[in-house]
Write a protein that holds these residues in place. Structure first.
Motif, PDB file in Angstrom:
ATOM      1  N   PRO A   1       0.800  -1.222   0.000  1.00  0.00           N
ATOM      2  CA  PRO A   1       0.000   0.000   0.000  1.00  0.00           C
ATOM      3  C   PRO A   1       0.841   1.284   0.000  1.00  0.00           C
ATOM      4  O   PRO A   1       0.311   2.358  -0.282  1.00  0.00           O
ATOM      5  CB  PRO A   1      -0.833  -0.108   1.285  1.00  0.00           C
ATOM      6  N   VAL A   2       2.123   1.180   0.295  1.00  0.00           N
ATOM      7  CA  VAL A   2       2.965   2.383   0.317  1.00  0.00           C
ATOM      8  C   VAL A   2       4.091   2.296  -0.718  1.00  0.00           C
ATOM      9  O   VAL A   2       5.157   2.886  -0.550  1.00  0.00           O
ATOM     10  CB  VAL A   2       3.526   2.663   1.732  1.00  0.00           C
ATOM     11  N   ALA A   3       3.830   1.600  -1.813  1.00  0.00           N
ATOM     12  CA  ALA A   3       4.856   1.432  -2.849  1.00  0.00           C
ATOM     13  C   ALA A   3       5.283   2.773  -3.435  1.00  0.00           C
ATOM     14  O   ALA A   3       6.469   2.977  -3.703  1.00  0.00           O
ATOM     15  CB  ALA A   3       4.352   0.501  -3.944  1.00  0.00           C
ATOM     16  N   LEU A   4       4.360   3.684  -3.631  1.00  0.00           N
ATOM     17  CA  LEU A   4       4.727   4.992  -4.189  1.00  0.00           C
ATOM     18  C   LEU A   4       5.618   5.775  -3.234  1.00  0.00           C
ATOM     19  O   LEU A   4       6.604   6.386  -3.652  1.00  0.00           O
ATOM     20  CB  LEU A   4       3.467   5.806  -4.509  1.00  0.00           C
ATOM     21  N   GLU A   5       5.301   5.730  -1.952  1.00  0.00           N
ATOM     22  CA  GLU A   5       6.137   6.403  -0.959  1.00  0.00           C
ATOM     23  C   GLU A   5       7.514   5.752  -0.895  1.00  0.00           C
ATOM     24  O   GLU A   5       8.533   6.421  -0.753  1.00  0.00           O
ATOM     25  CB  GLU A   5       5.481   6.382   0.425  1.00  0.00           C
ATOM     26  N   CYS A   6       7.545   4.426  -1.027  1.00  0.00           N
ATOM     27  CA  CYS A   6       8.809   3.705  -1.022  1.00  0.00           C
ATOM     28  C   CYS A   6       9.655   4.108  -2.229  1.00  0.00           C
ATOM     29  O   CYS A   6      10.862   4.322  -2.112  1.00  0.00           O
ATOM     30  CB  CYS A   6       8.533   2.201  -1.041  1.00  0.00           C
ATOM     31  N   LEU A   7       9.008   4.233  -3.376  1.00  0.00           N
ATOM     32  CA  LEU A   7       9.723   4.669  -4.577  1.00  0.00           C
ATOM     33  C   LEU A   7      10.281   6.072  -4.384  1.00  0.00           C
ATOM     34  O   LEU A   7      11.434   6.342  -4.731  1.00  0.00           O
ATOM     35  CB  LEU A   7       8.806   4.610  -5.795  1.00  0.00           C
ATOM     36  N   GLU A   8       9.476   6.949  -3.818  1.00  0.00           N
ATOM     37  CA  GLU A   8       9.960   8.310  -3.560  1.00  0.00           C
ATOM     38  C   GLU A   8      11.178   8.270  -2.639  1.00  0.00           C
ATOM     39  O   GLU A   8      12.189   8.932  -2.894  1.00  0.00           O
ATOM     40  CB  GLU A   8       8.881   9.179  -2.931  1.00  0.00           C
ATOM     41  N   TYR A   9      11.093   7.503  -1.576  1.00  0.00           N
ATOM     42  CA  TYR A   9      12.220   7.403  -0.647  1.00  0.00           C
ATOM     43  C   TYR A   9      13.456   6.887  -1.378  1.00  0.00           C
ATOM     44  O   TYR A   9      14.547   7.441  -1.250  1.00  0.00           O
ATOM     45  CB  TYR A   9      11.885   6.492   0.533  1.00  0.00           C
TER      46      TYR A   9
ATOM     47  N   TRP B   1      13.462  -1.874  -3.347  1.00  0.00           N
ATOM     48  CA  TRP B   1      12.660  -0.725  -2.930  1.00  0.00           C
ATOM     49  C   TRP B   1      11.571  -0.489  -3.968  1.00  0.00           C
ATOM     50  O   TRP B   1      11.876  -0.228  -5.124  1.00  0.00           O
ATOM     51  CB  TRP B   1      13.540   0.518  -2.806  1.00  0.00           C
ATOM     52  N   ALA B   2      10.319  -0.627  -3.584  1.00  0.00           N
ATOM     53  CA  ALA B   2       9.175  -0.426  -4.486  1.00  0.00           C
ATOM     54  C   ALA B   2       9.312  -1.306  -5.734  1.00  0.00           C
ATOM     55  O   ALA B   2       8.887  -0.927  -6.816  1.00  0.00           O
ATOM     56  CB  ALA B   2       9.030   1.039  -4.862  1.00  0.00           C
ATOM     57  N   GLY B   3       9.927  -2.456  -5.578  1.00  0.00           N
ATOM     58  CA  GLY B   3      10.082  -3.368  -6.696  1.00  0.00           C
ATOM     59  C   GLY B   3      11.319  -3.125  -7.540  1.00  0.00           C
ATOM     60  O   GLY B   3      11.492  -3.772  -8.572  1.00  0.00           O
ATOM     61  N   TYR B   4      12.181  -2.227  -7.122  1.00  0.00           N
ATOM     62  CA  TYR B   4      13.394  -1.896  -7.874  1.00  0.00           C
ATOM     63  C   TYR B   4      14.641  -2.211  -7.051  1.00  0.00           C
ATOM     64  O   TYR B   4      14.688  -1.946  -5.852  1.00  0.00           O
ATOM     65  CB  TYR B   4      13.437  -0.405  -8.218  1.00  0.00           C
ATOM     66  N   THR B   5      15.656  -2.715  -7.723  1.00  0.00           N
ATOM     67  CA  THR B   5      16.977  -2.856  -7.119  1.00  0.00           C
ATOM     68  C   THR B   5      17.708  -1.528  -7.336  1.00  0.00           C
ATOM     69  O   THR B   5      17.238  -0.676  -8.109  1.00  0.00           O
ATOM     70  CB  THR B   5      17.765  -3.985  -7.808  1.00  0.00           C
TER      71      THR B   5
END
Length: 103
Positions: free
Chosen positions: A60-68, A79-83
């Motif tokens: 539910p916080v994938a977008l926030e994780c990507l921003e971080y 992080w948000a599905g990215y290495t």
């Protein structure tokens, strides 16, 4: 393709939200891997990273994780599905797509 607006929160608030709502909080080792003194075979690392990416898809916080991740530039983990390599490629792609007058 128009860019997805990211929420702008202080890093401390982003980390708090990830710690409270992130799916990775249930199994943080899945997203970070073993410590630096433990050797992780390549096949096991790939399987772990793929599993972590699957967890990120429903977070539910994938977008926030990507921003971080884009702001903090982590050296390891998922992080948000990215290495980190995927995050670097995403940054490069975004820079290439942003018009010069905006950049």
């Amino acid at each position: 393709m128009s860019p997805v607006p990211l929420p702008v929160l202080p890093l401390v608030d982003l980390l708090a939200r990830l710690g409270e709502q992130g799916e990775c909080r249930y199994d943080p080792d899945l997203h970070t891997g073993p410590d630096v003194f433990e050797v992780e075979p390549i096949a096991e690392r790939r399987a772990r990273v793929d599993a972590a990416k699957d967890v990120c898809e429903s977070c539910p916080v994938a977008l926030e994780c990507l921003e971080y991740a884009l702001r903090a530039n982590p050296a390891h983990g998922v992080w948000a599905g990215y290495t980190p390599r995927g995050l670097a490629a995403l940054r490069t792609q975004v820079r290439a797509e942003v018009p010069a007058e905006v950049a």
